[in-house]
Motif scaffolding. Structure first.
Motif, short mmCIF file in Angstrom:
data_model
loop_
_atom_site.label_atom_id
_atom_site.label_comp_id
_atom_site.label_asym_id
_atom_site.label_seq_id
_atom_site.Cartn_x
_atom_site.Cartn_y
_atom_site.Cartn_z
N GLU A 25 36.62 40.13 37.91
CA GLU A 25 38.06 40.25 38.12
C GLU A 25 38.73 40.39 36.74
OE1 GLU A 25 41.60 40.76 39.05
OE2 GLU A 25 40.17 40.55 40.71
N LEU A 26 39.31 41.56 36.49
CA LEU A 26 39.83 41.87 35.16
C LEU A 26 41.35 41.98 35.11
CD1 LEU A 26 37.25 44.62 34.08
CD2 LEU A 26 37.04 42.13 33.91
N ASP A 27 42.00 42.25 36.24
CA ASP A 27 43.43 42.51 36.19
C ASP A 27 44.28 41.44 36.86
OD1 ASP A 27 42.92 42.99 38.84
OD2 ASP A 27 43.32 45.15 38.74
N GLY A 28 43.66 40.34 37.28
CA GLY A 28 44.43 39.21 37.78
C GLY A 28 44.87 39.30 39.21
N TYR B 204 51.02 34.18 34.14
CA TYR B 204 51.00 32.71 34.10
C TYR B 204 49.75 32.28 34.87
CZ TYR B 204 52.94 27.94 34.47
OH TYR B 204 53.18 26.58 34.37
N TYR B 205 48.87 31.51 34.21
CA TYR B 205 47.57 31.20 34.79
C TYR B 205 47.53 29.76 35.31
CZ TYR B 205 46.42 35.35 32.07
OH TYR B 205 46.42 36.60 31.53
N VAL B 206 46.98 29.60 36.50
CA VAL B 206 46.84 28.30 37.14
C VAL B 206 45.41 28.15 37.62
CG1 VAL B 206 47.60 26.82 39.04
CG2 VAL B 206 49.25 28.30 37.89
N LYS B 207 44.82 26.98 37.38
CA LYS B 207 43.43 26.75 37.78
C LYS B 207 43.33 25.54 38.70
CE LYS B 207 38.73 26.24 35.95
NZ LYS B 207 37.89 26.13 34.71
N ILE B 208 42.61 25.71 39.80
CA ILE B 208 42.35 24.59 40.71
C ILE B 208 41.22 23.75 40.12
CG2 ILE B 208 41.59 23.93 43.01
CD1 ILE B 208 44.27 25.23 43.12
N GLU B 209 41.51 22.49 39.86
CA GLU B 209 40.51 21.56 39.37
C GLU B 209 40.26 20.48 40.41
OE1 GLU B 209 38.86 21.99 36.71
OE2 GLU B 209 40.08 22.88 35.13
N ASP C 141 55.69 36.50 41.36
CA ASP C 141 54.56 36.82 42.24
C ASP C 141 53.50 35.76 41.98
OD1 ASP C 141 52.22 37.75 43.40
OD2 ASP C 141 52.66 39.85 42.98
N PHE C 142 53.18 34.96 43.00
CA PHE C 142 52.32 33.80 42.80
C PHE C 142 50.85 34.15 42.67
CE2 PHE C 142 56.08 32.22 45.14
CZ PHE C 142 56.61 31.45 44.12
N GLY C 143 50.48 35.37 43.00
CA GLY C 143 49.11 35.81 42.78
C GLY C 143 48.13 35.35 43.83
N ILE D 79 41.00 30.48 39.78
CA ILE D 79 42.11 30.75 38.88
C ILE D 79 43.05 31.75 39.55
CG2 ILE D 79 42.79 31.78 36.67
CD1 ILE D 79 40.23 30.71 35.47
N PHE D 80 44.32 31.41 39.56
CA PHE D 80 45.34 32.30 40.09
C PHE D 80 46.17 32.86 38.93
CE2 PHE D 80 44.42 29.35 43.54
CZ PHE D 80 44.23 30.23 44.61
N THR D 81 46.46 34.13 39.00
CA THR D 81 47.29 34.78 37.99
C THR D 81 48.64 35.11 38.61
OG1 THR D 81 45.33 35.75 36.95
CG2 THR D 81 47.46 36.70 36.38
N ALA D 82 49.63 34.29 38.28
CA ALA D 82 51.00 34.55 38.71
C ALA D 82 51.68 35.46 37.70
CB ALA D 82 51.77 33.25 38.86
N THR D 83 52.71 36.15 38.14
CA THR D 83 53.41 37.09 37.25
C THR D 83 54.92 36.92 37.41
OG1 THR D 83 51.60 38.68 37.47
CG2 THR D 83 53.70 39.50 36.59
N LEU D 84 55.58 36.73 36.28
CA LEU D 84 57.04 36.70 36.25
C LEU D 84 57.54 38.06 35.76
CD1 LEU D 84 59.85 35.36 36.30
CD2 LEU D 84 59.39 34.55 33.97
N THR D 85 58.37 38.69 36.57
CA THR D 85 58.97 39.98 36.21
C THR D 85 60.49 39.82 36.19
OG1 THR D 85 57.16 41.21 37.23
CG2 THR D 85 59.22 42.40 36.85
#
Length: 843
Positions: A682-685, A130-135, A69-71, A110-116
């Motif tokens: 934003e606490l749960d991603g 899995y955290y990704v940040k746009i810079e 899930d790419f978040g 910041i995007f919070t992706a999730t691997l299940t």
């Protein structure tokens, strides 16, 4: 002979057989010591999301399934998790469950992706974020992404197996499909392991990091590829007679394959890069009689015996009537070549500087004469004489690395000449046309060159004096930043970093940039090491600077902080922060934080330099651009933290009070003043920013429900620009910031907080006392008017004595509440004390 075992690689899920075992899911961290630091990308740039599972399915049903899930609201990616073979479509091998995705959004998002991973036969599942940040796209961010993608390519192509009862991994063959970082050369495995180690991924790393196992397997295999053999106690070269066996055990160690002297330096570098000289080997040749073998010996002892073998194997005859041929080639006592020599030199440098190894001075003396013999009048070095054979761009950097080993650098008098060699490279640094004509097209030589720049030592004291600007004595040839130069920024040619970033294949590897195709499989490891500017270090310091507010208005006070700086090696830390506030090359201010202001509209670069506690010390720099402009301007969010929440110290509050609106109170005539109107957390991603609101929300219940663990949170602040500056056409402007939350057990040593804080009221003020914890750097003092908080920071105490006089002024007959929080050198708060209260009264 390698023996394979499925259970060493993962757990096979067989259709129709229910195990009801929760899968173990892992995702790759960008920073090994802190998995909450996001992976860098920029808007519109594809990035690989990386994870693993300990279970996999088998054909035909493939009961183990994964979902990414790419978040960001886009469709998820799903597929089967397999154990062996080449994946088809969205299938993924269980140790390489990846997905390529392109994120878009404003800088700072910041995007919070999730691997299940789900066992569909039992419905057991597990997930990992899995955290990704746009810079903003920059060379530094592109370098980070290139390293990130390169390490993953090495991880997924490691050949995992069981050899002699040990779980090991190497790159001697390809586990599936086509691999571009694997070869039959043993040193390929050592180089690839070194790439992980030098980026902070270690054998003792956190088990939740997939690369920890990759490194463990690789290091076990490294020692299996070495052999201990007897060497003599006496050796004579033209410089004299000496004992090559520095530790007196009668043995040396070499790589158990042909051309062992080409390969040994890469093995030494990998072992040294572990940063663990006292660690004991668990694999390799067993001791037998007088032969100490490999198994059960310290890493330092292995390295010393490898250096002893190089001392023994050096060519021990003259090459002219008066000059020694002190170099190396394919095997013992062969006439030297300057291709092989660099590997001996780089091994010696790392072994001496980082592991305290000893090499006899006559070995270096003989090598110095070889360098005199093989350096041409124009500064270049040749292959087996002054002639380069296939071009000078491997052998000249090799000569420079050998000079580093001998303590010959800039300004050294006589032959061999560093200055002449550096001039030769600088004058041709912009060359193109392939490996025979251009150093940047020849990674074998480029890696040697990078080593010489990073490890340069002009006085032989063994302390690196890294070179930033490659220079020439040729009139009209200006110095150039060999690493960071970019044509796009006005430089005459690209440096190493831009070259490597541009050359990387979309799949994450590098290949095709060498004179000999046998060198292609090494390029990925060498590129990663060059990009991180490491050779045999177990990680580097990393400088991180922030500014609040940014953007700002003219004359405004801007808070600068380097608290986010860190070290890739968990055994080292940042101990000094220095600031160049006016970009003049002089660091005027020291300290984790400081302030600055600028009088006029413009873009102002501010440089932060951090220094670690290595011996010798290492530094890192970063440049932060502060924008000074005119309203309307977006606010700057400050999420506070990092937060350490101890179960025995509640309630828990977040703190966004550091957020700033640079054009606070300003507006167009007759319009309401601009201000921050919303603090959304934003606490749960899930990127909805609806989990908490306000400047200091109570989040006790939320994190108690999550339980012990580490979490990444975000704060979004929004102003009312649309109403304050209607003619601008702008909507309300926003900014986001992130912070880390760690929830700890009451028994966690980090929760051994001050428990005896007391307060004694006096008219208009109060005395606070507590016991100063041994080793505490300083305490932050907080005060509030509500029992349990929230509190506001009022003071810093660094006297070494647990006392503070709060002179307020406090209002008599009002009850106040205080806590103190122990804080580290970098200003991170560790834990909170008990609460003390008092009510000042008129006498």
């Amino acid at each position: 002979m390698a023996t394979f075992a499925v259970l060493a690689l993962g757990v096979m899920a067989i259709p129709g057989v229910a195990h009801a075992v929760m899968p173990v899911v892992k995702t790759v961290p960008w920073v090994a010591i802190n998995p909450l630091i996001p992976h860098d990308t920029w808007s519109g740039k594809p990035i690989t999301l990386k994870g693993t599972s300990d279970v996999f399915g088998v054909s035909p049903s493939f009961v183990i399934q994964y979902t990414w899930d790419f978040g960001d609201g886009s469709p998820v990616q799903t597929g089967a998790v397999i154990g062996t073979g080449t994946p088809a479509g969205t299938q993924r091998r269980h140790y390489a469950i990846d997905a390529t995705h392109t994120y878009t959004g404003p800088v700072g998002t910041i995007f919070t992706a999730t691997l299940t991973v789900t066992d569909t036969s039992t419905n057991e599942s597990a997930s990992k974020q899995y955290y990704v940040k746009i810079e903003a796209q920059s060379l530094a961010v592109e370098v980070n992404r290139a390293i990130d993608e390169g390490l993953w390519y090495l991880h997924k192509t490691q050949n995992r197996m069981v050899v002699s009862g040990a779980d090991v991994g190497d790159w001697l063959s390809c586990p599936f499909g086509t691999c571009n970082a694997s070869s039959g050369n043993y040193s390929n495995t050592a180089a690839n392991v070194n790439a992980f180690l030098s980026n902070g991924h270690s054998e003792s790393g956190d088990a939740s990091n997939p690369y920890t196992e990759t490194v463990q397997r690789g290091m076990r295999r490294v020692f299996q590829l070495l052999t201990s053999t007897a060497i003599p106690a006496s050796q004579t070269n033209p410089e004299g007679t000496f004992n090559p066996d520095a530790n007196g055990n009668g043995h040396g160690i070499y790589v158990t394959q042909g051309t062992e002297l080409y390969q040994g330096g890469m093995f030494i570098d990998a072992i040294v890069a572990s940063g663990t000289p006292a660690k004991v080997t668990t694999t390799g040749q067993a001791p037998a009689g007088a032969n100490p073998g490999i198994l059960g010996r310290s890493y330092q002892a292995i390295v010393q015996d490898m250096i002893d073998y190089y001392a023994y194997a050096q060519y021990d005859s003259l090459v002219t009537a008066s000059l020694s041929g002190g170099g190396w080639r394919y095997s013992v006592n062969q006439f030297p070549d300057n291709s092989a020599n660099q590997w001996a030199a780089i091994g010696v440098i790392g072994a001496e500087r980082n592991f305290g190894a000893v090499v006899n001075a006559l070995v270096k003396a003989a090598n110095r004469e070889w360098l005199i013999y093989s350096q041409a009048a124009n500064g270049s070095f040749g292959y087996t004489s002054t002639g380069p054979v296939w071009g000078p761009y491997a052998v000249t950097p090799s000569g420079m690395v050998q000079m580093v080993m001998n303590g010959i650098g800039r300004g050294s008098v006589g032959a061999p000449s560093w200055d002449n060699a550096e001039t030769f490279i600088r004058d041709r640094f912009g060359n193109t046309g392939g490996a025979g004509n251009a150093i940047k097209d020849y990674y074998y030589g480029l890696f040697s060159f990078t080593k010489s720049m990073l490890l340069h030592d002009s006085n032989g004291d063994g302390v690196a004096e890294p070179i930033t600007l490659l220079q020439s004595s040729t009139a009209g040839v200006n110095p150039i930043d060999w690493y960071a130069a970019q044509v796009s920024q006005g430089d005459p040619t690209d440096g190493v970093a831009r070259t490597l970033v541009n050359d990387q294949n979309a799949a994450g590897y590098w290949s095709g940039h060498n004179f000999d195709s046998r060198q292609y499989p090494f390029e990925t490891a060498w590129a990663i090491l060059m990009l991180n500017r490491t050779v045999f270090e177990s990680g580097q310091p990393v400088a991180v600077a922030t500014a609040v507010p940014n953007p700002a208005v003219a004359g405004q006070t801007i808070q600068l902080s380097g608290a986010g700086s860190f070290h890739q090696d968990p055994t080292k830390s940042i101990v000094m922060w220095e600031w160049d506030l006016d970009n003049n090359g002089i660091f005027e201010v020291s300290g984790v934080s400081t302030t600055v202001g600028f009088p006029a509209v413009g873009n102002y670069p501010v440089k932060l330099r951090v220094t670690d506690n290595s011996v010798p010390v290492k530094t890192a720099e970063t440049i932060l651009t502060i924008v000074v402009s005119t309203p309307p301007l977006e606010p700057t969010a400050d999420a506070g933290g990092p937060y350490n929440f101890c179960e025995n110290r509640t309630p828990w509050f977040l703190d966004g009070t550091g957020s700033t609106n640079p054009d606070e109170g300003q507006s167009e005539p007759g319009m309401p003043p601009d201000t921050i109107i919303e603090y959304a957390w934003e606490l749960d991603g899930n990127a909805t920013f609806n989990d908490a609101v306000g400047t200091q929300p109570d989040v006790t219940a939320f994190f108690q429900a999550l339980g012990i663990g580490s979490y990444l949170i975000q704060l979004r602040v929004t102003d009312n620009t649309a109403a304050s500056f209607p003619s601008s056409g702008f909507p309300n402007l926003t900014d986001t910031d992130s912070a880390q939350v760690v929830v700890r057990s009451a028994t966690d040593p980090a929760c051994a907080c001050v428990s005896d804080l007391s307060a004694r009221a006096k008219p208009g003020k109060a005395e606070l006392r507590w016991t100063w914890k041994a080793g505490a750097h300083h305490y932050n003092v907080y005060r509030g008017t509500t029992s349990g908080g929230p509190y506001l920071k009022i003071a810093v105490v660094n006297s070494g004595t647990g006392f503070y006089l709060d002179q307020g002024p406090l209002t008599n007959n009002v009850t106040y509440y205080w806590v103190v929080r122990e804080a580290a050198l970098n200003e991170d708060e560790i834990c909170q004390s008990n609460q003390a209260s008092a009510t000042p009264r008129t006498r």
